[in-house]
Enzyme design. Structure first.
Site, PDB file in Angstrom:
ATOM      1  N   ASP A 258       0.824  -1.209   0.000  1.00 31.17           N
ATOM      2  CA  ASP A 258       0.000   0.000   0.000  1.00 31.17           C
ATOM      3  C   ASP A 258       0.863   1.266   0.000  1.00 31.17           C
ATOM      4  O   ASP A 258       1.946   1.294   0.594  1.00 31.17           O
ATOM      5  CB  ASP A 258      -0.910  -0.018   1.240  1.00 31.17           C
ATOM      6  CG  ASP A 258      -1.995   1.039   1.151  1.00 31.17           C
ATOM      7  OD1 ASP A 258      -2.327   1.471   0.030  1.00 31.17           O
ATOM      8  OD2 ASP A 258      -2.513   1.451   2.203  1.00 31.17           O
TER       9      ASP A 258
ATOM     10  N   HIS B 128       2.797   3.810  -8.913  1.00 29.52           N
ATOM     11  CA  HIS B 128       2.684   2.388  -9.255  1.00 29.52           C
ATOM     12  C   HIS B 128       3.950   1.900  -9.961  1.00 29.52           C
ATOM     13  O   HIS B 128       4.436   0.802  -9.703  1.00 29.52           O
ATOM     14  CB  HIS B 128       1.457   2.145 -10.135  1.00 29.52           C
ATOM     15  CG  HIS B 128       0.159   2.394  -9.419  1.00 29.52           C
ATOM     16  ND1 HIS B 128      -0.119   1.846  -8.186  1.00 29.52           N
ATOM     17  CD2 HIS B 128      -0.932   3.150  -9.733  1.00 29.52           C
ATOM     18  CE1 HIS B 128      -1.324   2.234  -7.793  1.00 29.52           C
ATOM     19  NE2 HIS B 128      -1.823   3.043  -8.703  1.00 29.52           N
TER      20      HIS B 128
ATOM     21  N   LEU C 147      11.234 -20.385  -5.739  1.00 33.50           N
ATOM     22  CA  LEU C 147      10.306 -19.479  -5.055  1.00 33.50           C
ATOM     23  C   LEU C 147       8.978 -19.507  -5.791  1.00 33.50           C
ATOM     24  O   LEU C 147       8.953 -19.485  -7.021  1.00 33.50           O
ATOM     25  CB  LEU C 147      10.865 -18.043  -5.074  1.00 33.50           C
ATOM     26  CG  LEU C 147       9.893 -16.919  -4.669  1.00 33.50           C
ATOM     27  CD1 LEU C 147       9.586 -16.990  -3.175  1.00 33.50           C
ATOM     28  CD2 LEU C 147      10.482 -15.546  -4.996  1.00 33.50           C
TER      29      LEU C 147
HETATM   30  C1  FPP Z   1      -1.830   0.074  -3.427  1.00 32.55           C
HETATM   31  O1  FPP Z   1      -1.411   1.414  -3.369  1.00 32.55           O
HETATM   32  C2  FPP Z   1      -1.260  -0.584  -4.581  1.00 32.55           C
HETATM   33  C3  FPP Z   1      -1.969  -1.156  -5.577  1.00 32.55           C
HETATM   34  C4  FPP Z   1      -3.449  -1.180  -5.616  1.00 32.55           C
HETATM   35  C5  FPP Z   1      -1.307  -1.759  -6.728  1.00 32.55           C
HETATM   36  C6  FPP Z   1      -0.059  -2.543  -6.452  1.00 32.55           C
HETATM   37  C7  FPP Z   1       0.780  -2.513  -7.660  1.00 32.55           C
HETATM   38  C8  FPP Z   1       2.123  -2.454  -7.685  1.00 32.55           C
HETATM   39  C9  FPP Z   1       2.968  -2.535  -6.500  1.00 32.55           C
HETATM   40  C10 FPP Z   1       2.848  -2.292  -8.964  1.00 32.55           C
HETATM   41  C11 FPP Z   1       2.553  -3.286  -9.967  1.00 32.55           C
HETATM   42  C12 FPP Z   1       2.826  -4.663  -9.528  1.00 32.55           C
HETATM   43  C13 FPP Z   1       2.979  -5.668 -10.367  1.00 32.55           C
HETATM   44  C14 FPP Z   1       3.211  -7.036  -9.824  1.00 32.55           C
HETATM   45  C15 FPP Z   1       2.978  -5.481 -11.817  1.00 32.55           C
HETATM   46  P1  FPP Z   1      -2.477   2.576  -3.492  1.00 32.55           P
HETATM   47  O2  FPP Z   1      -2.517   2.995  -4.903  1.00 32.55           O
HETATM   48  O3  FPP Z   1      -3.771   2.132  -2.896  1.00 32.55           O
HETATM   49  O4  FPP Z   1      -1.815   3.678  -2.604  1.00 32.55           O
HETATM   50  P2  FPP Z   1      -2.524   4.837  -1.796  1.00 32.55           P
HETATM   51  O5  FPP Z   1      -3.118   4.189  -0.561  1.00 32.55           O
HETATM   52  O6  FPP Z   1      -1.413   5.746  -1.471  1.00 32.55           O
HETATM   53  O7  FPP Z   1      -3.559   5.438  -2.686  1.00 32.55           O
END
Ligand code: FPP
Length: 224
Positions: A12, A29, A122
């Site tokens: 997150d 992201h 893994l």
């Molecule tokens: C949460 O942060 C993150 C996500 C919903 C997406 C996770 C994706 C990645 C780490 C990158 C892509 C991964 C792969 C495996 C291709 P948020 O956007 O909810 O953060 P916020 O709480 O600050 O809004």
């Protein structure tokens, strides 16, 4: 010292990191993906056999279409560019969640799972369009349909995580103390670490600190 078989992570904080440093959630992201790569490497170094990453929840569909498209493009490019290398590194990729994406992404996900299915170093479980509540409902439906005895052992076999040990460690970055519909059954006895840092800022040192802390915890699973 506690052995570690499985680490699960709620990644997150991408959006907030992106807004703060690049004035763009999507930039967060993109940076988050770099952290994913670092953490995969470090997981192998620590000889941990299972890593589950929460990449997209059943609730994340509520986000603007532009952001959703960006996330899936990022994933698609990541797999196109890296799946051969992951395979060479003996990494198995498994998707948990419902594969209801574009035809091309579905195809790529199935291809990636098939290509890496015999790998042993893994196992990365990528939670995509995953929600624990729907997973539990589907498990109940399936066990009833098969007319099986309902007990913990049988029930576990109907989850998407069948054949995967429960997480020893659950990490959530981003300074938020909630579980967001992630592995609610499986984390019954996991040690939970809420980390203040946003996911793109999380690094190997932070990860190893958690691992070190975990190893020293007295886990008694309800005993004394
Ligand atoms: C949460 O942060 C993150 C996500 C919903 C997406 C996770 C994706 C990645 C780490 C990158 C892509 C991964 C792969 C495996 C291709 P948020 O956007 O909810 O953060 P916020 O709480 O600050 O809004």
């Amino acid at each position: 010292m506690n052995p570690i078989n499985h680490v699960a992570i709620i990644m997150d904080g991408n959006g907030r990191w992106g807004m703060k440093y690049k004035n763009s959630r999507n930039a967060g992201h993109k940076a988050g993906l770099k952290t994913v790569e670092k953490i995969i490497k470090e997981t192998i170094k620590n000889n941990i056999k299972f890593l589950t990453l929460y990449a997209f929840s059943t609730e994340n569909w509520k986000r603007p279409k532009k952001e959703i498209n960006y996330l899936f493009n990022l994933l698609e490019n990541f797999l196109i560019n890296r799946i051969d290398e992951l395979d060479k590194q003996n990494i198995k990729l498994k998707i948990i969640g419902n594969k209801q994406f574009s035809k091309s992404l579905n195809k790529l996900l199935i291809y990636s799972e098939k290509k890496t299915k015999n790998n042993k170093k893994l196992q990365i479980n990528l939670a995509l369009n995953y929600g624990s509540k729907i997973e539990l409902v589907n498990a109940f439906k399936s066990i009833i349909k098969n007319k099986e005895v309902i007990n913990i052992k049988n029930f576990t076999k109907h989850l998407q995580t069948k054949n995967i040990p429960d997480p020893d460690i659950l990490i959530r970055t981003g300074d938020t103390n909630r579980l967001s519909n992630f592995l609610l059954w499986q984390i019954a006895y996991s040690e939970i670490f809420f980390e203040k840092k946003l996911w793109p800022a999380f690094n190997e040192k932070d990860y190893n600190k958690i691992i070190k802390k975990f190893k020293r915890i007295k886990r008694n699973f309800g005993g004394i």
